[in-house]
Design an enzyme around this catalytic site. Structure first.
Site, PDB file in Angstrom:
ATOM      1  N   ASP A  35      19.752  45.261 -12.894  1.00 44.00           N
ATOM      2  CA  ASP A  35      19.667  44.229 -11.866  1.00 44.00           C
ATOM      3  C   ASP A  35      18.865  43.029 -12.353  1.00 44.00           C
ATOM      4  O   ASP A  35      18.025  43.136 -13.259  1.00 44.00           O
ATOM      5  CB  ASP A  35      19.008  44.793 -10.607  1.00 44.00           C
ATOM      6  CG  ASP A  35      20.018  45.321  -9.605  1.00 44.00           C
ATOM      7  OD1 ASP A  35      21.225  45.186  -9.851  1.00 44.00           O
ATOM      8  OD2 ASP A  35      19.585  45.854  -8.567  1.00 44.00           O
ATOM      9  N   LYS A  57      21.613  40.655  -8.918  1.00 47.66           N
ATOM     10  CA  LYS A  57      21.636  40.376  -7.482  1.00 47.66           C
ATOM     11  C   LYS A  57      20.338  39.685  -7.134  1.00 47.66           C
ATOM     12  O   LYS A  57      19.269  40.259  -7.258  1.00 47.66           O
ATOM     13  CB  LYS A  57      21.780  41.666  -6.675  1.00 47.66           C
ATOM     14  CG  LYS A  57      23.160  42.291  -6.724  1.00 47.66           C
ATOM     15  CD  LYS A  57      23.221  43.535  -5.850  1.00 47.66           C
ATOM     16  CE  LYS A  57      24.601  44.154  -5.848  1.00 47.66           C
ATOM     17  NZ  LYS A  57      25.584  43.339  -5.141  1.00 47.66           N
ATOM     18  N   MET A 169      13.132  40.380   1.507  1.00 43.12           N
ATOM     19  CA  MET A 169      14.194  39.364   1.531  1.00 43.12           C
ATOM     20  C   MET A 169      14.091  38.461   2.768  1.00 43.12           C
ATOM     21  O   MET A 169      15.093  38.086   3.365  1.00 43.12           O
ATOM     22  CB  MET A 169      15.574  40.036   1.468  1.00 43.12           C
ATOM     23  CG  MET A 169      15.773  40.879   0.220  1.00 43.12           C
ATOM     24  SD  MET A 169      17.260  41.910   0.268  1.00 43.12           S
ATOM     25  CE  MET A 169      16.741  43.217   1.394  1.00 43.12           C
TER      26      MET A 169
END
Length: 245
Positions: A35, A57, A169
């Site tokens: 990732d 991502k 996030m």
């Protein structure tokens, strides 16, 4: 014969916080799907001939489709290879590790999960914040701040819970999150902070109150911590007096 897939958590950022079991597994694999948020220092444990595939991502950027990642995992494993899916934090905490596990099991692939230290624990700890502290916080709740329309957290229930809130996030939606928490009854004087690049040398933080917290100047990756435990933060940016334990 089919190979095997390891779903590995690389930890919150600092490569030295990756587990010994994760490091040993990386030394055995033929292919690594890594990732974007994984510190590349973690790859020092991989074989020199291992194939490394970037499947990044990152919030706000074009991401590798999840279905494509799962297809690659199955494809390489069915070729008899040993594969690592290397993720930041822990693969089962907002890491889609559960989705990948189910896809691999459905394809008849052997899978081993190697947990990692999730950023929601590691980053606050590096700042001296105990997300649970006797007499201050009776629990901690991890929640995502990146939601689709009509699929948002129940902020009222979260405020009533009285637990420390750790928001993943949430940087891009910080203004909406702050507003929602206050509308749900949380005091604007509640201690809160942003931690960017947690556990790394580039770590930055802003320690404030819920009512004054702003994302200005931060790009992420970052987590947001809201609750009285933020008072224990040990950096100079802390504007609160530390409580006695």
């Amino acid at each position: 014969m089919s190979g095997k897939v390891y779903l590995i958590g690389a930890g919150p950022g600092d490569p030295e916080l990756m587990t010994l079991k994760a490091a040993r597994a990386l030394g055995r694999v033929d292919v690594i799907l890594v990732d974007e948020l994984v510190n590349r220092g973690c790859l020092a444990h991989a074989r020199s001939d291992a194939k490394v595939i970037e499947v990044g991502k990152r919030g706000g950027c074009t991401s590798t489709p999840q279905a494509f990642i799962e297809k690659l995992l199955v494809q390489y494993a069915k070729q008899g290879m040993t594969v690592a899916r290397l993720k930041g934090g822990d693969p089962f905490v907002f890491g889609r590790g559960g989705e990948e596990l189910q896809a691999l099991l459905a394809a008849g692939i052997e899978v081993e999960v190697i947990p990692g230290v999730t950023a929601g624990l590691g980053a606050p700890a590096a700042l001296g914040i105990p997300v649970t502290h006797r007499g201050v916080a009776r629990g901690v709740t991890f929640v995502t701040g990146h939601t689709t329309e009509g699929n948002v957290p129940d902020w009222n229930a979260l405020v009533r819970s009285g637990t420390t809130l750790v928001v993943y996030m949430g940087l891009r939606n910080l203004e909406e999150i702050v507003s929602s928490l206050q509308e749900a009854g949380m005091s604007p004087q509640t201690p809160a902070c942003i931690i960017e690049n947690g556990t790394l040398k580039t770590q930055r933080q802003r320690i404030a109150t819920l009512g004054t917290l702003t994302a200005a100047g931060f790009q992420g990756p970052a987590i947001i911590v809201v609750g009285e435990v933020v008072r224990f933060a040990s950096r100079k940016e802390n504007s609160f007096q530390r409580k006695a334990a």
